[in-house]
Scaffold this active site. Structure first.
Site, PDB file in Angstrom:
ATOM      1  N   GLY A  12       5.135  10.076  -4.217  1.00  0.00           N
ATOM      2  CA  GLY A  12       5.214   8.959  -3.274  1.00  0.00           C
ATOM      3  C   GLY A  12       6.227   7.921  -3.725  1.00  0.00           C
ATOM      4  O   GLY A  12       7.041   7.435  -2.934  1.00  0.00           O
ATOM      5  N   ASP A  71       6.170  -0.129 -12.391  1.00  0.00           N
ATOM      6  CA  ASP A  71       4.747  -0.217 -12.732  1.00  0.00           C
ATOM      7  C   ASP A  71       4.114  -1.025 -11.627  1.00  0.00           C
ATOM      8  O   ASP A  71       4.605  -2.100 -11.262  1.00  0.00           O
ATOM      9  CB  ASP A  71       4.512  -0.854 -14.095  1.00  0.00           C
ATOM     10  CG  ASP A  71       3.115  -0.523 -14.603  1.00  0.00           C
ATOM     11  OD1 ASP A  71       2.782   0.683 -14.664  1.00  0.00           O
ATOM     12  OD2 ASP A  71       2.358  -1.446 -14.933  1.00  0.00           O
ATOM     13  N   GLY A 155      -3.036   6.279  -3.777  1.00  0.00           N
ATOM     14  CA  GLY A 155      -3.737   5.230  -4.511  1.00  0.00           C
ATOM     15  C   GLY A 155      -4.771   4.517  -3.656  1.00  0.00           C
ATOM     16  O   GLY A 155      -5.593   5.144  -2.993  1.00  0.00           O
ATOM     17  N   TYR A 156      -4.697   3.201  -3.638  1.00  0.00           N
ATOM     18  CA  TYR A 156      -5.679   2.375  -2.928  1.00  0.00           C
ATOM     19  C   TYR A 156      -5.290   2.118  -1.471  1.00  0.00           C
ATOM     20  O   TYR A 156      -5.922   1.311  -0.795  1.00  0.00           O
ATOM     21  CB  TYR A 156      -5.873   1.041  -3.664  1.00  0.00           C
ATOM     22  CG  TYR A 156      -6.396   1.203  -5.063  1.00  0.00           C
ATOM     23  CD1 TYR A 156      -7.767   1.235  -5.314  1.00  0.00           C
ATOM     24  CD2 TYR A 156      -5.530   1.355  -6.146  1.00  0.00           C
ATOM     25  CE1 TYR A 156      -8.251   1.404  -6.611  1.00  0.00           C
ATOM     26  CE2 TYR A 156      -6.000   1.527  -7.432  1.00  0.00           C
ATOM     27  CZ  TYR A 156      -7.366   1.548  -7.662  1.00  0.00           C
ATOM     28  OH  TYR A 156      -7.843   1.730  -8.944  1.00  0.00           O
TER      29      TYR A 156
END
Length: 197
Positions: A12, A71, A155-156
């Protein structure tokens, strides 16, 4: 096109970062595609900035070409900013995104809507062999909902509704998300910095 190695295996991220840097005449290749797949970078930093630098520097030292590392993670108001830099391993070292989302839902199950604020943060560090260093931070604020919705993103994303929207990142068309996400914000800043070089 100038080759830039992305210190990530996350497909992604590779797609999102590659699409934006192509506008600057740069071809993004993953560390695996660059043949740097035999070691793991230990993310020992306590901030997104520190971890993105650690990852970029590790690849630069091996490859000797421009390197980008991102990050990113989510900071949740009700959890005093956690999980932050531990977002990817929130539910444990070998957890999946689903494990992380289930843990998040469990921790927030008694938290009312008005206290479910959160923000996604992305810090991108780009290092050059000549010592130049660019650092760009992007954020997008929103809230976490009570159930996962949507099949897009990672992810979220299925839990996060950005401010001004009704849908989650997981429900959003990927192109639309790429235009307004935290990573888009940090990449736009990076693009501005690159244009000034």
């Amino acid at each position: 096109m100038q080759k830039v190695i992305l210190a990530s295996r996350n497909k992604g991220k590779i797609r999102e970062i590659g699409a934006i840097l192509a506008k600057c005449g740069m071809e993004v290749v993953s560390r695996d595609d660059a043949g740097i797949d035999t070691f793991e970078v230990e993310e020992t930093g306590s901030t997104f900035e520190e971890n993105s630098y650690i990852k970029a520097k590790a690849i630069l030292d091996i490859a000797g070409v421009p390197t980008i590392a991102d990050d990113s993670g989510i900071m949740v108001d009700a959890l005093n900013g956690e999980p932050g830099v531990y977002s990817a391993r929130f539910a444990g070292e070998d957890c999946t995104p689903l494990d992380n989302n289930i843990k998040m839902l469990d921790l927030l199950k008694d938290v009312p809507d008005e206290e479910r604020g959160a923000k996604f943060v992305s810090v991108i560090t780009m290092l050059f062999p000549d010592g130049r260093q660019l650092v760009a931070r992007g954020e997008v604020c929103g809230k976490l909902i009570h159930e996962m919705r949507g099949e897009h993103g990672f992810g979220y994303d299925p839990l996060f509704v950005p401010d001004g929207y009704e849908c989650t990142f997981g429900e959003m068309d990927p192109e639309e998300k790429n235009r307004m996400s935290h990573r888009a914000a940090s990449l736009n800043k990076l693009e501005e910095m690159l244009m000034e070089l």
